[in-house]
Design an enzyme around this catalytic site. Structure first.
Site, short mmCIF file in Angstrom:
data_model
loop_
_atom_site.label_atom_id
_atom_site.label_comp_id
_atom_site.label_asym_id
_atom_site.label_seq_id
_atom_site.Cartn_x
_atom_site.Cartn_y
_atom_site.Cartn_z
CG ASP A 75 35.59 34.66 33.57
OD1 ASP A 75 35.41 35.88 32.95
OD2 ASP A 75 35.76 34.31 34.65
CD GLU A 129 41.24 39.41 31.17
OE1 GLU A 129 41.94 39.32 32.18
OE2 GLU A 129 40.08 39.93 31.50
#
Length: 338
Positions: free
Chosen positions: A15, A200
């Site tokens: 991420d 997401e």
């Protein structure tokens, strides 16, 4: 900047979020133990791996932020630093939400630093970002357009099939929504619903009168891939009709290059002003144990070219040029491999 950026830019950081400010690259990402938020800084992307890592916040032992600290992002808004991140309570503590998953019960939170240097400055908790309802929420990102700040994030709606959809709102301040949340997209295409129905990891690129809102979908193995929504910069960004969603993924696994599950991206730029796509990826598909705790999603980056019409040419993830770990051991903060 070299034509090909040496990858990974940082080992074992899923991420990844990279912000370029005043000639420096600031980097954060999910720490593999999910117990802290870390920052590092370097003058070049290829130097981030060797840059010292600083812990700016550590989870408490109890309470709603005591477990699974995910996907921090660093942003600069009105001369201050902000980090958005997702946190969950310990697994034996849950929010009072019908049908909630006791394991993944995250909410979005915000940290603020008013000092010039975010690595040495004081970070203050601004608390949970109230998104309008209580459910699994994560992966908040931010952008400013025409002087107005917007937040985009992923959240579950129990009335919509799936684990998370993408939402947008305009902000009153960096930790408070000024408008109700608007759903921009939900997982619906075949490539978005492999194992999990997920949208997401949003990120927003503003370029040449357009906004590109990227996101990631499906489970986090080889099936993980990136999609994109596009809007005109002068449109009403809070109107879902302003956004056009590509039916096909734009960035997917490249087995020919040994790269699997690229996604959860951010955008930065080279010193020359080129757009740089930052993302995480794995280098193998046979994972040991629970994929959640498999640490080897490496942070990578590559220049994103554009065609004659000004549209991104997403291409494929490039082969790595640096050695990477393959075992389940979490590397020490300096990233050295034994």
């Amino acid at each position: 900047m070299p034509e090909t950026i040496p990858n990974p830019i940082v080992l074992q950081r899923a991420d990844p979020c990279v912000l370029r400010h005043d000639g420096w690259y600031y980097f954060t990402g999910s720490y593999p133990l999910y117990d802290r938020i870390v920052l590092r800084r370097a003058a070049r992307l290829e130097d981030l791996q060797a840059a010292p890592e600083v812990t700016i916040w550590t989870k408490p032992d109890e309470g709603p932020q005591s477990s699974l600290i995910w996907a921090p992002e660093i942003h600069r808004v009105n001369g201050a630093w902000y980090v958005y991140y997702a946190a969950a309570p310990n697994m034996d503590v849950t929010f009072d939400v019908p049908d909630a998953d006791d394991t993944f019960n995250h909410r979005v939170y915000c940290l603020e630093c008013l000092d010039e240097d975010p690595l040495t400055g004081t970070w203050t908790e601004k608390g949970q970002v109230d998104t309008g309802w209580e459910s699994f929420a994560l992966d908040a990102t931010s952008f400013v357009k025409d002087g107005e700040q917007y937040l985009v994030w992923a959240q579950q709606d129990f009335a919509v099939k799936g684990h998370s959809n993408l939402y947008i709102a305009r902000m009153e301040n960096p930790w408070t929504l000024a408008t109700p949340a608007v759903m921009l997209c939900k997982p619906e295409f075949d490539w978005e619903i492999v194992t999990f129905w997920v949208a997401e990891g949003p990120s927003v690129l503003q370029r040449d009168g357009r906004l590109y809102l990227t996101y990631s979908a499906s489970a986090t193995g080889i099936e993980y891939a990136m999609g994109v929504l596009t809007a005109d910069a002068d449109s009403d960004l809070l109107d879902p009709a302003s956004w056009t969603k590509s039916p096909d993924p734009v960035f997917t696994s490249a087995p020919e290059n040994g790269i699997y599950g690229p996604g959860h991206n951010s955008f930065t730029e080279s010193p020359e002003g080129e757009t740089v796509l930052v993302y995480h990826a794995r280098t193998y598909t046979e994972l040991e144990g629970n994929p959640l705790w498999e640490p080897n999603r490496q942070a990578c980056a590559q220049v994103l070219p554009f065609d004659e019409d000004g549209d991104p040419v997403w291409g494929a993830p490039l082969p790595l040029s640096r050695p990477v770990p393959t075992g389940v051991e979490v590397l020490p903060p300096d990233g050295t491999m034994s």
